[in-house]
Design a protein around this motif. Structure first.
Motif, PDB file in Angstrom:
ATOM      1  N   LEU A 198     -30.150   0.905  11.989  1.00 45.63           N
ATOM      2  CA  LEU A 198     -31.692   1.292  11.887  1.00 45.63           C
ATOM      3  C   LEU A 198     -32.140   2.777  11.692  1.00 45.63           C
ATOM      4  N   GLY A 199     -30.870   3.486  12.325  1.00 43.68           N
ATOM      5  CA  GLY A 199     -31.222   4.866  11.929  1.00 43.68           C
ATOM      6  C   GLY A 199     -31.903   5.784  13.259  1.00 43.68           C
ATOM      7  N   PRO A 200     -32.636   6.889  13.002  1.00 43.65           N
ATOM      8  CA  PRO A 200     -32.941   7.748  14.091  1.00 43.65           C
ATOM      9  C   PRO A 200     -34.066   6.796  14.947  1.00 43.65           C
ATOM     10  N   TRP A 201     -33.845   6.757  16.250  1.00 47.39           N
ATOM     11  CA  TRP A 201     -35.135   6.243  17.029  1.00 47.39           C
ATOM     12  C   TRP A 201     -36.203   7.291  17.633  1.00 47.39           C
ATOM     13  N   SER A 202     -37.426   6.987  17.741  1.00 47.51           N
ATOM     14  CA  SER A 202     -38.117   7.974  18.420  1.00 47.51           C
ATOM     15  C   SER A 202     -38.899   7.795  19.589  1.00 47.51           C
ATOM     16  N   GLN A 203     -38.917   6.550  20.186  1.00 53.51           N
ATOM     17  CA  GLN A 203     -39.389   6.503  21.372  1.00 53.51           C
ATOM     18  C   GLN A 203     -38.734   5.022  22.125  1.00 53.51           C
ATOM     19  N   VAL A 204     -38.485   5.269  23.216  1.00 50.62           N
ATOM     20  CA  VAL A 204     -37.842   4.104  24.206  1.00 50.62           C
ATOM     21  C   VAL A 204     -38.865   3.742  25.367  1.00 50.62           C
ATOM     22  N   SER A 205     -39.193   2.603  25.669  1.00 49.78           N
ATOM     23  CA  SER A 205     -39.946   2.192  27.187  1.00 49.78           C
ATOM     24  C   SER A 205     -38.894   1.207  27.515  1.00 49.78           C
ATOM     25  N   ALA A 206     -38.677   1.424  29.026  1.00 51.01           N
ATOM     26  CA  ALA A 206     -37.370   0.300  29.378  1.00 51.01           C
ATOM     27  C   ALA A 206     -37.998   0.192  30.985  1.00 51.01           C
ATOM     28  N   ILE A 207     -37.200  -0.938  31.416  1.00 50.99           N
ATOM     29  CA  ILE A 207     -37.122  -1.231  32.922  1.00 50.99           C
ATOM     30  C   ILE A 207     -35.551  -1.553  33.184  1.00 50.99           C
ATOM     31  N   ALA A 208     -35.263  -1.289  34.452  1.00 50.79           N
ATOM     32  CA  ALA A 208     -34.047  -1.827  34.888  1.00 50.79           C
ATOM     33  C   ALA A 208     -34.084  -2.133  36.222  1.00 50.79           C
ATOM     34  N   GLY A 209     -32.956  -3.000  36.659  1.00 48.55           N
ATOM     35  CA  GLY A 209     -32.817  -3.271  37.912  1.00 48.55           C
ATOM     36  C   GLY A 209     -31.605  -3.582  38.474  1.00 48.55           C
ATOM     37  N   ARG A 210     -31.141  -3.606  39.741  1.00 44.64           N
ATOM     38  CA  ARG A 210     -30.080  -4.002  40.414  1.00 44.64           C
ATOM     39  C   ARG A 210     -30.190  -5.472  41.072  1.00 44.64           C
ATOM     40  N   LEU A 211     -29.991  -6.537  40.525  1.00 46.73           N
ATOM     41  CA  LEU A 211     -30.764  -7.824  40.623  1.00 46.73           C
ATOM     42  C   LEU A 211     -29.689  -8.643  41.409  1.00 46.73           C
ATOM     43  N   ALA A 212     -28.398  -8.453  41.529  1.00 44.64           N
ATOM     44  CA  ALA A 212     -27.441  -9.532  42.115  1.00 44.64           C
ATOM     45  C   ALA A 212     -26.154  -8.877  42.325  1.00 44.64           C
ATOM     46  N   ARG A 213     -25.638  -7.805  41.591  1.00 41.75           N
ATOM     47  CA  ARG A 213     -24.201  -7.401  41.806  1.00 41.75           C
ATOM     48  C   ARG A 213     -24.018  -6.292  42.589  1.00 41.75           C
ATOM     49  N   PRO A 214     -23.046  -6.019  43.431  1.00 38.82           N
ATOM     50  CA  PRO A 214     -22.789  -5.151  44.498  1.00 38.82           C
ATOM     51  C   PRO A 214     -22.387  -3.647  44.017  1.00 38.82           C
ATOM     52  N   THR A 215     -23.372  -3.361  43.350  1.00 40.95           N
ATOM     53  CA  THR A 215     -23.287  -1.999  42.666  1.00 40.95           C
ATOM     54  C   THR A 215     -24.044  -0.812  42.953  1.00 40.95           C
ATOM     55  N   ASP A 216     -24.045   0.382  42.716  1.00 40.25           N
ATOM     56  CA  ASP A 216     -25.014   1.341  42.790  1.00 40.25           C
ATOM     57  C   ASP A 216     -25.896   1.623  41.583  1.00 40.25           C
ATOM     58  N   THR A 217     -25.137   1.037  40.511  1.00 42.32           N
ATOM     59  CA  THR A 217     -25.925   1.084  39.152  1.00 42.32           C
ATOM     60  C   THR A 217     -26.641  -0.130  38.695  1.00 42.32           C
ATOM     61  N   GLU A 218     -27.566  -0.043  37.703  1.00 41.82           N
ATOM     62  CA  GLU A 218     -28.190  -1.348  37.370  1.00 41.82           C
ATOM     63  C   GLU A 218     -27.276  -2.382  36.922  1.00 41.82           C
ATOM     64  N   ASP A 219     -27.655  -3.797  37.043  1.00 40.26           N
ATOM     65  CA  ASP A 219     -27.021  -4.739  36.383  1.00 40.26           C
ATOM     66  C   ASP A 219     -27.727  -5.651  35.328  1.00 40.26           C
ATOM     67  N   VAL A 220     -29.010  -4.991  35.032  1.00 44.09           N
ATOM     68  CA  VAL A 220     -29.664  -5.455  33.838  1.00 44.09           C
ATOM     69  C   VAL A 220     -30.640  -4.328  33.751  1.00 44.09           C
ATOM     70  N   SER A 221     -30.874  -4.014  32.102  1.00 40.23           N
ATOM     71  CA  SER A 221     -31.667  -3.064  31.730  1.00 40.23           C
ATOM     72  C   SER A 221     -32.435  -3.728  30.337  1.00 40.23           C
ATOM     73  N   MET A 222     -33.775  -3.556  30.180  1.00 44.29           N
ATOM     74  CA  MET A 222     -34.293  -3.827  29.088  1.00 44.29           C
ATOM     75  C   MET A 222     -35.065  -2.810  28.583  1.00 44.29           C
ATOM     76  N   ALA A 223     -35.136  -2.620  27.149  1.00 47.65           N
ATOM     77  CA  ALA A 223     -35.803  -1.625  26.341  1.00 47.65           C
ATOM     78  C   ALA A 223     -36.642  -2.045  25.266  1.00 47.65           C
ATOM     79  N   VAL A 224     -37.634  -1.311  25.123  1.00 44.82           N
ATOM     80  CA  VAL A 224     -38.290  -1.464  23.677  1.00 44.82           C
ATOM     81  C   VAL A 224     -38.352  -0.297  22.878  1.00 44.82           C
ATOM     82  N   ALA A 225     -37.956  -0.016  21.790  1.00 48.42           N
ATOM     83  CA  ALA A 225     -37.458   0.981  21.037  1.00 48.42           C
ATOM     84  C   ALA A 225     -38.470   1.143  19.693  1.00 48.42           C
ATOM     85  N   ARG A 226     -39.061   2.214  19.414  1.00 47.63           N
ATOM     86  CA  ARG A 226     -39.496   2.550  17.898  1.00 47.63           C
ATOM     87  C   ARG A 226     -38.658   3.408  17.211  1.00 47.63           C
ATOM     88  N   PHE A 227     -38.516   3.186  16.017  1.00 48.43           N
ATOM     89  CA  PHE A 227     -37.707   4.202  14.997  1.00 48.43           C
ATOM     90  C   PHE A 227     -38.379   4.977  14.108  1.00 48.43           C
TER      91      PHE A 227
END
Length: 371
Positions: A198-227
């Motif tokens: 798709l080439g260069p992206w211009s904007q990202v809107s996202a959410i992320a969470g640590r829902l179940a795993r024993p981590t410091d990081t997220e275990d799920v993320s979801m983004a909507v992007a415009r190019f």
């Protein structure tokens, strides 16, 4: 009669699981590249690896490797936090490096690599092997030719499953060692392929969470992007999904192109659906087909060797890899700041340039149990 191209001398740094994929690929390319050495801190692992792949010399560290060998290429197959120091060492030794993803843990580290590259002129390449499958190469070619019409919408899903035990390895699931969760360590392969189409992206809107795993990081993320070309895409990265799949769908004006696989695709994993009135495009897709080869390390390493032989710039370059890393950083920045992030926004002393978490993780670090 022209002289045959010289066989390149290649070494690996690291002898863990992913190094085996590199070594198997090099074995298939033995007429063009020879694995001459491996550097590994664990003597038992180094011995087992060198015996399995007939590697003539082993070293206990990278500095000894570069001092003891004349190399044309080195593959960095170590945990993520070591990638930048080892790539810098390779550049200063004048040896191009092919680095497993992620290239670095932050945009600031990517810029550090770019500065050393400018100083030394030695390349650092990133392993994004899914770009090199024949169907992906074909899709990019058809998309750029205009035959498919404008890109309109896309879906990119990396829905994988990693048990709690997976994160018993000390460096997994920790910001300081991996740079992030599935956005950085798992889904990055799929959205790199998305971006390559798709080439260069211009904007990202996202959410992320640590829902179940024993981590410091997220275990799920979801983004909507415009190019830049107007297309829009959703990107989902997960390690909590029992039915695992890796899926990409591209809706162009004249056709939908889809692939669903897990860790590597072949021709059978792709589906092409022409829009009404554009049925001949299906024949064009089939006629333009390539060899039925899995999108693994072999194809990218072969492409790197081809580029070295022809004098072309090998992929995936630092500039290309940085665009993918910036998408990951924008995903985290948007998720943790609760607002859209535009391309080029994360610069200078912005906290999300120096780390993917930006010091803004909304959940507390996970504390490991002690005996």
């Amino acid at each position: 009669m022209p002289n045959p191209a010289p066989v390149l001398r290649v070494a690996l740094i690291g002898a863990g699981g992913i190094a085996h994929a590199h070594a198997r690929a090099l074995a298939e390319l033995a007429e063009r590249a020879r694995l001459v050495a491996v550097a590994e801190t664990d003597p038992a692992r180094a011995a087992a690896f060198s015996q399995r792949f007939a590697v003539p010399r082993t070293y206990t560290d990278a500095a000894s490797l570069f001092a003891g060998e004349e190399l044309d290429l080195v593959h960095v197959c170590t945990p993520p936090q070591t990638h930048v120091p080892l790539a810098v060492m390779a550049m200063r030794a004048g040896v191009p490096a092919l680095v497993e993803k992620p290239t670095a843990l932050s945009l600031a580290e990517m810029d550090q690599l770019a500065a050393v590259h400018a100083e030394t002129g030695t390349a650092v390449l990133t392993v994004f092997q899914h770009r090199y499958g024949p169907a992906a190469v074909r899709l990019r070619r058809l998309a750029r030719s205009g035959a498919l019409g404008r890109p309109l919408a896309a879906v990119c899903e990396t829905l994988w499953y990693r048990s709690d035990d997976y994160f018993d390895t000390p460096w997994r699931g920790r910001w300081e060692f991996e740079g992030g969760g599935p956005t950085m360590g798992h889904g990055i392969h799929q959205f790199d392929l998305l971006l390559s189409v798709l080439g260069p992206w211009s904007q990202v809107s996202a959410i992320a969470g640590r829902l179940a795993r024993p981590t410091d990081t997220e275990d799920v993320s979801m983004a909507v992007a415009r190019f830049d070309n107007g297309a829009m895409a959703t990107v989902v990265n997960s390690v909590v999904s029992p039915r695992e799949t890796s899926r990409l769908r591209f809706d162009f004006e004249h056709a939908t192109v889809e692939v669903e696989h897990l860790y590597g695709y072949r021709e059978k994993h792709w589906r092409f659906t022409p829009a009404p009135g554009h049925e001949p495009l299906a024949d064009l897709w089939k006629a333009d087909g390539g060899a039925d080869v899995e999108s693994g390390h072999l194809l990218q390493i072969q492409a790197v060797l081809d580029a070295f032989g022809s004098g072309a710039e090998p992929g995936v370059s630092l500039d290309d890899a940085r665009r993918t890393m910036e998408f990951a950083a924008a995903t985290y920045a948007s998720a943790f700041r609760g607002r859209p992030v535009t391309a080029g926004e994360l610069t200078g002393d912005d906290p999300f340039t120096s780390s993917m978490h930006g010091g803004a993780v909304p959940w507390a670090p996970m504390k490991k149990a002690t005996a």
